[in-house]
Design a protein around this motif. Sequence first.
Motif, PDB file in Angstrom:
ATOM      1  N   ILE A  81      -2.874  -0.153   1.243  1.00  0.00           N
ATOM      2  CA  ILE A  81      -1.748   0.606   1.798  1.00  0.00           C
ATOM      3  C   ILE A  81      -0.644  -0.316   2.302  1.00  0.00           C
ATOM      4  N   VAL A  82      -1.005  -1.468   2.851  1.00  0.00           N
ATOM      5  CA  VAL A  82       0.024  -2.403   3.308  1.00  0.00           C
ATOM      6  C   VAL A  82       0.822  -2.927   2.112  1.00  0.00           C
ATOM      7  N   GLY A  83       0.112  -3.281   1.039  1.00  0.00           N
ATOM      8  CA  GLY A  83       0.789  -3.778  -0.158  1.00  0.00           C
ATOM      9  C   GLY A  83       1.731  -2.748  -0.766  1.00  0.00           C
ATOM     10  N   THR A  84       1.285  -1.490  -0.842  1.00  0.00           N
ATOM     11  CA  THR A  84       2.112  -0.444  -1.451  1.00  0.00           C
ATOM     12  C   THR A  84       3.234   0.004  -0.522  1.00  0.00           C
ATOM     13  N   TRP A  85       2.976  -0.014   0.798  1.00  0.00           N
ATOM     14  CA  TRP A  85       4.049   0.337   1.741  1.00  0.00           C
ATOM     15  C   TRP A  85       5.131  -0.733   1.755  1.00  0.00           C
ATOM     16  N   MET A  86       4.772  -1.978   1.476  1.00  0.00           N
ATOM     17  CA  MET A  86       5.774  -3.022   1.310  1.00  0.00           C
ATOM     18  C   MET A  86       6.570  -2.762   0.028  1.00  0.00           C
ATOM     19  N   TYR A  87       5.880  -2.319  -0.996  1.00  0.00           N
ATOM     20  CA  TYR A  87       6.496  -2.012  -2.293  1.00  0.00           C
ATOM     21  C   TYR A  87       7.468  -0.838  -2.163  1.00  0.00           C
ATOM     22  N   SER A  88       7.096   0.162  -1.393  1.00  0.00           N
ATOM     23  CA  SER A  88       7.936   1.354  -1.246  1.00  0.00           C
ATOM     24  C   SER A  88       9.095   1.139  -0.286  1.00  0.00           C
ATOM     25  N   GLY A  89       8.952   0.166   0.625  1.00  0.00           N
ATOM     26  CA  GLY A  89       9.994  -0.068   1.624  1.00  0.00           C
ATOM     27  C   GLY A  89       9.711   0.611   2.947  1.00  0.00           C
TER      28      GLY A  89
END
Length: 465
Positions: A81-89
């Motif tokens: 979730i941290v990786g994807t939340w960084m990806y999403s902004g």
Amino acid sequence: MKRQPTFLESISTIIVMVIIVITGFVVFDIPIQALLILSSAYAALIARRVGLKWQDLEEGITKRLSTAMPAIFIILAVGIIVGTWMYSGTVPALIYYGLEFLNPNIFLVSAFIICAVTSVATGTAWGSASTAGIALMAIATQLHITPGMAAGAIIAGAVFGDKMSPLSDTTNLAALVTKVNIFSHIRAMVWTTVPASIVGLIVWYFAGRQFGGNTNTSQVNELLKELSQIYNINIFVWIPLIVIIICLLMKMSTVPAMLISALSAIIVGAVNNGFKIVDGFKATFDGFNKDMVITNSGTLTNKAISLIEQGGIMSMTEIVVTIFCGYAFAGIVEKTGCLDVILQKISKNINTVGQLVLATVLGGLMMVLAAGVASVVIIMVGVLMMDMYNKMGLDRSNLSRTLEDSGTMIIPLIPWGTSGIYYTQQLGVTVDQFFIWTVPCYLCVLFALFYGFTGIGIKKAEINE
């Protein structure tokens, strides 16, 4: 034939482990995982003395590790979730608005809040300190604020968020070890963390009133500009956050809720930011990185890179390996019967809740000084003390809270600990300079003891638990 270990044999497993960790970690800088394995080897020798075979120890280790699997799933989901939340902004947006609304007139209070929000969003105090923290230290210099004072508020905010975030590895680990629902654990920590933080805010407010003047916010503006170039920060970046809140309100299990949120984050990152959707799935494993960024500004600064390059399953491997190593030691000691012998001895001298909380705090502080790593404190003291809380009819959230009060909150104040070294290097101050200004870090221990001896905030176990 197996016999019960003597008290000397039992306590020696703990003493030898402490000696090995202090000598290896502090003096020779050996990784804590290797030291835990070495400690397990000594515990295995004691097991051999009492008549156990290797197959018995394997059974003990496997049994202990099986209890860790649900939280390991959560820890791995946190990386996703941290990786994807960084990806999403989503995470950068939280940091963006936190820095944009910085009020120089109440700098210390603002620094605490910004770092707390950042670490709650990311689940990591280190990431908060190395991004927003560094920018805030630059501003503090322009305001002529004492570096140690500024660092104290920054570190306290970072640790507060790390402790209270459901994405934090130590928060999940404490819930895992004590077999407590993570949100019950977080609610329990409110009793100590919030009052300690309020005291800190009061101290920082009055201490900061002596400083004034204008500040050159070029450091912050530069970071804000880069974030706005990397991400399209608008209402859509909040979708992953809204999704996970809705899932949890619907009583969905934590891991599925996290994975659904991560999937929505990948969609948001691809549609809203124009990133390659393949990179979104890659971010679940290796985390988000600068090579996935589309920007017209050319190269990114190191501050921006250190901010966005986070997350992924692989970022959680160290804590998972530490769990395996720590539980190998705990499983052997438990299977040998050493824990039962130690607990029987301790229980004879503990008759009140206050004494039990005091013993937990002292055990936590001893392990903090020995290991300098929160995960070891949580695993070792948690396993050792859990049965005592059960026998006294106390909810185990009292234990999980105290483990973090005497572990997670104290770690930054240990000069030879990983956190103490990290903050010193990142913020350019020494522990003796910021120690007194990290008010909540040491007040949490005092609040824990106060509640223990007064009974305030102590939750009793449910009858059917």
